[in-house]
Design an enzyme around this catalytic site. Sequence first.
Site, short mmCIF file in Angstrom:
data_model
loop_
_atom_site.label_atom_id
_atom_site.label_comp_id
_atom_site.label_asym_id
_atom_site.label_seq_id
_atom_site.Cartn_x
_atom_site.Cartn_y
_atom_site.Cartn_z
N CYS A 384 0.87 -1.27 -0.21
CA CYS A 384 0.03 -0.11 -0.10
C CYS A 384 1.06 1.17 -0.07
O CYS A 384 1.66 1.31 0.81
CB CYS A 384 -0.80 0.05 1.22
SG CYS A 384 -1.28 1.33 2.15
N CYS A 387 0.78 3.31 3.07
CA CYS A 387 1.62 2.75 4.40
C CYS A 387 2.89 2.78 3.99
O CYS A 387 3.87 2.61 4.93
CB CYS A 387 1.01 1.46 4.56
SG CYS A 387 -0.91 1.34 4.33
P1 FAD Z 1 -1.80 -6.61 12.25
O1 FAD Z 1 -2.03 -5.21 12.85
O2 FAD Z 1 -1.53 -6.87 10.85
O3 FAD Z 1 -0.91 -7.54 13.54
C1 FAD Z 1 -0.58 -8.84 12.75
C2 FAD Z 1 -0.42 -9.55 14.28
O4 FAD Z 1 0.68 -9.08 14.90
C3 FAD Z 1 -1.39 -9.69 15.07
O5 FAD Z 1 -2.30 -10.36 14.93
C4 FAD Z 1 -0.86 -9.67 16.48
O6 FAD Z 1 -0.57 -10.76 16.78
C5 FAD Z 1 0.65 -9.01 16.21
N1 FAD Z 1 0.39 -7.60 16.85
C6 FAD Z 1 -0.39 -6.64 16.66
N2 FAD Z 1 0.08 -5.56 17.04
C7 FAD Z 1 1.15 -5.76 17.82
C8 FAD Z 1 2.22 -4.89 18.45
N3 FAD Z 1 2.00 -3.35 18.78
N4 FAD Z 1 3.11 -5.66 19.13
C9 FAD Z 1 3.29 -6.79 18.96
N5 FAD Z 1 2.57 -7.69 18.17
C10 FAD Z 1 1.45 -7.24 17.62
N6 FAD Z 1 -2.78 0.04 7.37
C11 FAD Z 1 -3.69 1.41 7.62
O7 FAD Z 1 -4.75 1.36 7.41
N7 FAD Z 1 -2.92 2.58 7.40
C12 FAD Z 1 -1.72 2.64 7.49
O8 FAD Z 1 -1.21 3.66 7.42
C13 FAD Z 1 -0.69 1.30 7.56
N8 FAD Z 1 0.46 1.29 7.54
C14 FAD Z 1 1.21 0.03 7.68
C15 FAD Z 1 2.54 0.11 7.60
C16 FAD Z 1 3.20 -0.87 7.53
C17 FAD Z 1 4.69 -1.07 7.61
C18 FAD Z 1 2.59 -2.38 7.70
C19 FAD Z 1 3.21 -3.53 7.52
C20 FAD Z 1 1.09 -2.30 7.65
C21 FAD Z 1 0.48 -1.04 7.56
N9 FAD Z 1 -0.89 -1.28 7.71
C22 FAD Z 1 -1.61 0.07 7.52
C23 FAD Z 1 -1.64 -2.48 7.89
C24 FAD Z 1 -2.20 -2.53 9.25
O9 FAD Z 1 -0.78 -2.36 10.15
C25 FAD Z 1 -2.41 -4.13 9.77
O10 FAD Z 1 -1.53 -4.93 9.17
C26 FAD Z 1 -4.23 -4.27 9.13
O11 FAD Z 1 -4.82 -3.44 9.61
C27 FAD Z 1 -4.49 -5.76 9.39
O12 FAD Z 1 -4.50 -5.91 10.89
P2 FAD Z 1 -4.63 -7.14 11.67
O13 FAD Z 1 -5.83 -6.78 12.79
O14 FAD Z 1 -4.76 -8.21 10.81
O15 FAD Z 1 -3.34 -7.17 12.59
#
Ligand code: FAD
Length: 454
Positions: A384, A387
């Site tokens: 993205c 992101c």
């Molecule tokens: P995710 O946030 O993807 O987390 C994956 C797993 O990591 C979780 O299931 C949990 O086990 C673990 N986890 C979660 N948080 C933490 C933590 N703080 N510490 C330790 N472990 C943790 N989305 C946007 O809408 N806007 C953005 O600007 C954006 N920027 C991004 C930048 C990057 C570099 C990346 C890799 C992703 C970004 N995303 C952004 C996507 C977002 O971060 C999530 O990946 C997406 O919303 C899916 O969320 P999820 O609930 O599947 O868990």
Amino acid sequence: AISPKSIVNDACASYATLEKLNGQVKPALDNLVSSTDFFSHYRLNLFHKRCPFWNDENGMCGNIGCAVETLDNEEDIPEVWRASELSKLEGPRARHPGKKERRQHPDRPLKGELGEGVGESCVVEYDDECDDRDYCVPEDESAASKGDYVSLLRNPERFTGYGGESSKQIWDAIYRENCFQRNSFPHSANLGISPRAPGPAAQDFKHVLDAAGRQAQLEAKRLQRPNVPFVAHTGYEVEDECLEKRVFYRVVSGMHASISAHLCWSFLDQMTGEWQPNLSCYLERLHGHPERISNLYFNYALVTRAVVKLGPHIRRPQYTFCTGDPSEDEATRAKVLEVTQQAGGVPQIFDESLMFVNGEGPSLKEDFRNRFRNVSRLMDCVGCDKCRLWGKIQTNGYGTALKVLFEFENNSGEIPVLKRTELVALFNTYARLSESLRAVDKAAHSVKSEREEK
Ligand code: FAD
């Protein structure tokens, strides 16, 4: 002095202290990143670098929210960032003195080599190779390279809808970097993050997460009482883990928490088309995981310390703000100094001098640096654009903070001179953390009052 060790294990500053500090720093910080051309723009290689670790063609995000509006017309780009200005700095007088020479003679004045009035913070980089003290892979800033100019104000970090396998793969790979191998110091670019050979790392990480869960339950109780000490632990307690490894984990988890805070705080309500906080997003990703919030505060303390350490050097001639107009340069400098002074409001927030000194500490430093570089390389795999933009800025910001803290000894007299992208990334990352603290605090209050009403 508050050591990283005490931040990691023991009580130190309270959440309330850091929130109070944030209340003082935030207005000056918001003013800096929103009202100066130097700090509100960025030049990076957003579209032309391929993911170095796997084929990411299927992970591209097609949502409009993922798009970045780049500045494609020269006249839309502020003068301090224009290619024509950059190329002015490429003349022989402005040529970068060279990394080897700088290492050998760090105190030699740069004047004469860089040209009158050209500070290190304006210098054009000629390659995108790391200096051996860099914690991340620098963006290629040379005027000849394909750089993209962006206004950070016109591309705010917020909910984009990016998710699924692509983002999961990246977060997994980032956390896998935390598995330091005892007595092994990888130099290769992608050690430990080949998706085809995940190795034992994922398994190793599981006990860390289990421990984090236990720790989180303890912290959940503490968070109900804002004045109890801020226990900036790693999010997990593994007895034989050294401080440096815990700090690495906390930095990436704190960055992840900060990204979650922004996307939950600035969330698109698809029914109304309005951008507004989404409390269930906050409850799911942060409120139920106090160790993540603790890591966010940890990052705030760490970046604050780096900014404060930089403060006295901002007045030096190595720091100019590339406007070519001394009065405008001075105005930008005054805004930076206002931030560094406010950030100094809590003395001894983090004592970096205790890291990388005892036991396996010194030998871990290179490992730590290489792993953080890998995290920065992983940003080219983010599917993205928006992101990726903010991911690159924030990894550069943390990388710069780590460089300032761990590569320049406090009493060495050496000046931590930074490249423009490093400086802009550091202060924008600080501003993002500051916004996250505010967002998390407001969301916690909303949750509390909603529950009281029921
Ligand atoms: P995710 O946030 O993807 O987390 C994956 C797993 O990591 C979780 O299931 C949990 O086990 C673990 N986890 C979660 N948080 C933490 C933590 N703080 N510490 C330790 N472990 C943790 N989305 C946007 O809408 N806007 C953005 O600007 C954006 N920027 C991004 C930048 C990057 C570099 C990346 C890799 C992703 C970004 N995303 C952004 C996507 C977002 O971060 C999530 O990946 C997406 O919303 C899916 O969320 P999820 O609930 O599947 O868990």
